[in-house]
Scaffold this motif. Structure first.
Motif, short mmCIF file in Angstrom:
data_model
loop_
_atom_site.label_atom_id
_atom_site.label_comp_id
_atom_site.label_asym_id
_atom_site.label_seq_id
_atom_site.Cartn_x
_atom_site.Cartn_y
_atom_site.Cartn_z
N ILE A 70 0.88 -1.26 -0.02
CA ILE A 70 0.01 0.11 -0.02
C ILE A 70 0.72 1.40 0.02
CG2 ILE A 70 -1.70 1.33 1.23
CD1 ILE A 70 -2.71 -1.44 2.41
N TYR A 71 1.92 1.38 0.83
CA TYR A 71 2.71 2.42 1.08
C TYR A 71 3.57 2.65 -0.54
CZ TYR A 71 6.92 5.00 2.26
OH TYR A 71 7.97 6.00 2.05
N THR A 72 3.99 1.50 -1.23
CA THR A 72 4.68 1.73 -2.45
C THR A 72 3.71 2.19 -3.55
OG1 THR A 72 5.88 -0.19 -1.70
CG2 THR A 72 5.75 0.44 -4.22
N VAL A 73 2.59 1.87 -3.54
CA VAL A 73 1.27 2.24 -4.47
C VAL A 73 1.24 3.68 -4.04
CG1 VAL A 73 -1.00 2.19 -5.31
CG2 VAL A 73 0.45 0.13 -4.97
N ALA A 74 1.05 4.05 -2.73
CA ALA A 74 0.71 5.63 -2.46
C ALA A 74 1.95 6.59 -2.72
CB ALA A 74 0.38 5.65 -1.11
#
Length: 534
Positions: free
Chosen positions: A274-278
């Motif tokens: 999730i952090y990578t996508v955001a």
């Protein structure tokens, strides 16, 4: 002199006011526990005073903060009680980053951070300016930095590009437009498919804080479950875990710990994705003049520039999953500021096809296609011994647990020795180095394989390092240090476990080619200096 956006005064006043209001609660409560003369009732008149003082300090800080771009330095003056004046020479500026969270984007505000060569810390931060002012500052600093690096006088015309225009008579004519005013040339655009693959093949241990925070939240919400949340006990129970922690045996606690670690790792993986996508949503890399410019982020939007002249080295990264699907990433490093420092904004290509990334690295650095040399066979023997010791420690720990718990199958632990030969082999085959005409290329690592391209003229020091075990085998490691801050988080680029004579030859070759590269750059730049590189 320029001031920050007026909303900065509001933001600072609110932040300082909340701080001033809350501090009396903590101070008075702590002091009243030890000093009888301190009355808890003081909070009711100290807190409003702290609120007023905090608001006044925030407003005063806004009026006392000024910045100005001169011909040779970027000047910042700040401070309420004690004044601080900083003059940042453009030649020291490595990066100009602009960030916006969701609230700031709604209000049209931005944070401008100026990074310099000196350890990766932010030299100056402007909280907050308008979006237009942020773009103007970034372009202006980039233009002045390029002129300073090129030794161009301020009054000289900048590089221009011809554009069509019409004069007063209606005839088409040519006029010159500054190169810095043109839009960036797009070099890389992260596609949705590549972003998803990047999220699924990356694992960031820093994301572990999110499941830990969730664990504390769930524990607080279900205070009747004791020190361990109920869902952890239920997940471990089918595998022999305890029904309750208080009456659990050592073996049951070990099962609970193992299941908890597995759950925590899975939750960390999800949080990492999730952090990578955001963080990398909408990533674009372009080039304007001699600068690389980037933009990325979903909720928190980042944009900035990386002067090409400041790049110390280029690193290609690949983990086993990414190698399996044929992908890799590319990072650039500048002096005192690297991709994993403070902002972490130095990714040139987060993820793309491996062939595409290697071609991009070759075009970016001008390095020839490397033909890697491997360490001698003694290095593989060293890794075999190293991992055998690790396996023996695991067996000893399993035997020790069997003596103090109900764990009675410790005799299965020697199976870890099966993994020793392939682990030593994988460690060995992922090491290599290439000595080029203008660049040194170093490859190392299996779980996170890094291929670093270092121009000779960027090398700061080349040193030989030998451990006790390396001396017994006649091996040595060659440490290549640059001015990049990446060395703090990833380790200095190192050629591991080569013959001692080879290490000495490489050290001499690196020193000679460093001197040759510096002489060549001095002649090409026509500095008019007499330099003795001896």
């Amino acid at each position: 002199m320029n001031r920050l956006h007026p909303l900065s005064a509001v933001s600072m006043a609110l932040q300082r006011g909340v701080t001033g209001f809350s501090m009396p609660f903590f101070v008075v409560m702590i002091l009243s526990s030890f000093v009888d003369a301190v009355d808890i009732g003081w909070v009711f008149w100290l807190a409003p005073v702290g609120l007023v003082v905090g608001i006044a300090y925030g407003v005063a800080y806004y009026y006392r903060f000024t910045y100005h771009a001169t011909s040779s330095t970027f000047d910042v003056t700040s401070g309420v009680l004690s004044r601080r004046s900083r003059e940042i020479p453009y030649r020291r500026i490595q990066n100009v980053d602009v960030s916006q969270n969701l609230f700031q984007r709604i209000l049209g505000l931005a944070v401008v951070s100026i990074e310099t060569a000196g350890g990766g810390q932010t030299e100056a931060t402007l909280n907050y300016v308008s979006e237009d002012e942020a773009d103007r500052l970034r372009s202006e600093i980039r233009r002045l930095t390029a002129k300073t690096d090129a030794g161009i006088d301020r009054d000289e015309p900048t590089a221009t590009a011809a554009t069509d225009a019409t004069d007063d008579t209606g005839e088409s004519t040519q006029r010159e437009r500054p190169r810095a005013e043109r839009g960036p040339v797009l070099l890389f655009d992260l596609e949705v498919r590549e972003l998803v693959i990047y999220a699924l093949t990356s694992f960031r241990w820093g994301a572990a804080v999110f499941p830990i925070m969730l664990l504390f939240f769930l524990q607080g919400a279900d205070s009747g479950s004791g020190p361990v949340p109920e869902f952890l006990l239920l997940a471990a129970e089918p595998f022999g875990g305890p029904e309750a922690v208080d009456s659990a045996a050592v073996g049951q606690l070990l099962v609970l710990s193992a299941v908890t670690v597995i759950q925590w790792t899975a939750a960390t993986y999800v949080a990492s994705a999730i952090y990578t996508v955001a963080n990398y949503y909408g990533f674009q890399l372009g080039r304007t003049g001699d600068d690389f410019v980037y933009e990325r982020g979903l909720v928190q939007r980042y944009s900035g520039s990386i002067p090409a002249e400041k790049v110390q080295s280029v690193t290609i990264t690949e983990n086993p999953l990414q190698r399996l699907v044929g992908y890799a990433g590319l990072w650039v490093e500048t002096a005192g500021y690297g991709p994993d420092s403070g902002g972490g904004n130095q990714s040139a290509v987060p993820l793309a096809g491996a062939d595409r990334v290697y071609r991009f690295a070759e075009n970016l650095t001008g390095v020839e296609t490397p033909g890697f040399r491997s360490p001698p066979g003694l290095a593989r023997r060293r890794y075999l011994g190293r991992y055998s010791i690790v396996a023996a420690v695991i067996v000893a720990v399993a035997f020790g647990l069997a003596q103090v718990s109900t764990f009675d199958r410790w005799y299965l632990s020697p199976v870890v020795f099966v993994a020793v030969p392939p682990a030593a082999h994988l460690k060995y085959v992922n090491l290599g180095y290439f000595v080029g005409e203008d660049h040194l290329v170093i490859r190392r690592g299996f779980w996170k394989r890094r291929t670093t391209v270092v121009p000779y003229y960027r090398i700061q020091t080349v040193s030989t390092r030998r451990s006790i075990f390396q001396r017994r085998l006649g091996l040595a490691s060659l440490v290549v240090d640059t001015a990049s801050s990446r060395t703090f988080s990833w380790g200095t680029p190192t050629i591991y476990d080569v013959d001692l004579e080879t290490a000495r030859e490489l050290q001499g070759t690196g020193r000679e080619r460093l001197q040759s590269a510096l002489r060549e750059r001095a002649r090409r730049d026509d500095l008019g200096l007499s330099v003795d590189f001896t």
